[in-house]
Design an enzyme around this catalytic site. Structure first.
Site, short mmCIF file in Angstrom:
data_model
loop_
_atom_site.label_atom_id
_atom_site.label_comp_id
_atom_site.label_asym_id
_atom_site.label_seq_id
_atom_site.Cartn_x
_atom_site.Cartn_y
_atom_site.Cartn_z
N ARG A 27 0.81 -1.21 0.00
CA ARG A 27 0.00 0.00 0.00
C ARG A 27 0.85 1.27 0.00
NH1 ARG A 27 -4.57 -1.95 4.42
NH2 ARG A 27 -5.70 -3.33 3.00
N GLU A 39 -0.60 -9.10 -5.18
CA GLU A 39 -1.92 -9.62 -5.51
C GLU A 39 -1.87 -11.10 -5.87
OE1 GLU A 39 -4.86 -8.29 -5.09
OE2 GLU A 39 -3.93 -6.47 -4.30
N GLN A 44 -6.13 -16.45 -2.72
CA GLN A 44 -6.40 -17.64 -1.90
C GLN A 44 -5.43 -17.78 -0.73
OE1 GLN A 44 -6.24 -20.09 -5.52
NE2 GLN A 44 -8.32 -20.74 -5.09
N LEU A 82 3.20 -21.87 0.11
CA LEU A 82 2.06 -21.04 -0.27
C LEU A 82 0.97 -21.83 -0.99
CD1 LEU A 82 3.20 -17.52 -1.56
CD2 LEU A 82 1.58 -18.05 0.26
N TYR A 122 -10.23 -9.61 -10.77
CA TYR A 122 -9.91 -8.98 -9.48
C TYR A 122 -8.50 -8.39 -9.48
CZ TYR A 122 -9.09 -8.46 -4.47
OH TYR A 122 -8.77 -7.96 -3.24
N ASP A 140 -14.51 -9.68 -5.45
CA ASP A 140 -14.15 -11.05 -5.07
C ASP A 140 -15.13 -11.52 -4.01
OD1 ASP A 140 -13.42 -9.65 -2.80
OD2 ASP A 140 -11.48 -10.64 -2.57
N CYS A 200 -20.89 -7.10 13.76
CA CYS A 200 -21.95 -6.19 13.35
C CYS A 200 -22.23 -5.08 14.35
CB CYS A 200 -23.23 -6.99 13.10
SG CYS A 200 -23.12 -8.10 11.68
N CYS A 203 -20.07 -2.14 13.66
CA CYS A 203 -19.98 -1.77 12.25
C CYS A 203 -20.63 -0.40 12.01
CB CYS A 203 -20.66 -2.82 11.38
SG CYS A 203 -20.66 -2.41 9.61
N SER A 299 -8.04 -27.19 -2.35
CA SER A 299 -9.31 -26.51 -2.64
C SER A 299 -10.41 -27.48 -3.08
CB SER A 299 -9.10 -25.43 -3.71
OG SER A 299 -8.53 -25.99 -4.88
#
Length: 357
Positions: A27, A39, A44, A82, A122, A140, A200, A203, A299
């Protein structure tokens, strides 16, 4: 057509992000190479797991030229742990393409970025917005979840039409003036606030959130059940002779393509494995069972494994199975290999000592 004024959702989201944004290295840069690298790593993969890999890979390959010139084995070794190794292969392929065909410069639009190997909608949107200020929203699982809950969208996100619907909505929300910060904010919000098990009560959007107001938090987003995972049984035979072990590199289009492993038979029955490879029957007297790392979950697959250590006497000879080779035991540590084998080595001291010798 994007709205002329900032949507209340976007306004609240950006305000939340100002106070909650994590200090992450990708960032702090506009370099499309480093943003792309981060990215691909984070596909995942959770931030906490991916962060040390970002530091490690960006240090080893500080520019796209360094990555393009790297040996694939070196990349796989650094990527080890990874998973989803097709990402690493595409990383290497894309780096070479950018260097060889684009003079080392990444495309500066979403439409061009998405043409790169391993770069989907994405990732292309993330690079386009973070590096080039293009107002293209990231969409995503996190974004599906946030928008479905906040706006009360009942569309099954497993349907092929769902991405277009959610993308269209996100395009109406993203501000032209600061698309990068909006995309970072919604990603962060999905990770820290509106997670699968959300917070929540704290939030800032709960006053206008459809799911919160209608007690539908756990119902949204709508997601049909995925197909059952395939269960596979792998038997590993660590065959050692005179300080060398038998290994091969997985080549066919299957899991772990390009990674190294011990002699492996896909079977749940030891006797059937021996029938299939008769030379194993000659080694049965030297066969010692090892501790299994248990079920290894991918996965779409579950791997159930067994392992046996076979230390052969000096004069023992047999015909090598196709595509297998002898290497020094100590060389295996430097080769890229599946996490399953890393766990197997960790769980068996005798195996770790053999490979360290």
């Amino acid at each position: 057509m994007k709205k002329s004024s900032l949507h209340p959702f976007a306004e609240s989201l950006l305000s939340w992000y100002k106070s909650h944004a994590r200090d992450l290295p990708w960032r702090q840069t506009r370099d499309p190479y480093l943003i792309w690298l981060s990215e691909i790593i984070l596909q995942q993969t959770r931030v906490a797991q991916g962060l040390p890999y970002f530091y490690k890979l960006s240090e080893a390959f500080p520019s796209v030229y360094d990555l393009a010139a790297a040996d694939e084995t070196t990349l796989f070794r650094l990527w080890q742990g990874l998973g989803y190794y097709s990402r690493a292969r595409n990383l290497h392929k894309t780096a070479r393409y950018v260097v060889d065909s684009l003079d080392g410069k990444f495309p500066n639009t979403y439409a061009a970025l998405i043409q790169l190997p391993g770069v989907g909608p994405y990732t292309a949107a993330a690079i386009a917005s973070f590096a080039f200020d293009e107002a293209t929203p990231v969409v995503d699982g996190n974004v599906f979840r946030i928008l479905a809950r906040y706006f009360g969208i009942e569309t099954d996100i497993m349907q092929s039409s769902a991405r277009k619907e959610f993308t269209t909505l996100a395009e109406e929300l993203i501000p032209e003036s600061d698309p990068a910060r909006f995309n970072q904010a919604i990603m962060e919000f999905g990770s820290l606030q509106c997670s699968p098990g959300p917070s929540c009560d704290t939030c800032p959007l709960n006053g206008s959130c459809f799911a919160y107001q209608h007690h539908r938090i756990q119902d949204l987003p709508v997601k049909s059940k995925a197909k059952a995972q395939r269960v596979r049984n792998f038997q590993y035979f660590i065959i050692e002779k005179e300080g060398k072990i038998l290994v091969h590199r997985r080549q066919k289009k299957d899991i772990w393509q390009g990674l190294w492993e011990f002699f492996c038979v896909e079977s749940e029955d030891l006797n059937k494995s021996i029938e299939r490879y008769p030379f194993l029957s000659l080694m049965k007297a030297f066969m010692v069972p090892l501790s299994s790392p248990g079920i290894h979950v991918l996965s779409h697959q579950k791997i159930v494994s067994q392992a046996f250590l076979i230390r052969l006497p000096e004069k023992f000879s047999f015909e090598l199975p196709e595509d297998y080779q002898w290497i020094l035991s100590s060389e295996f540590e430097q080769m890229g290999k599946p996490v399953l084998l890393l766990n197997l080595i960790t769980d068996n001291l005798v195996l770790k000592e053999l490979l360290d010798s």
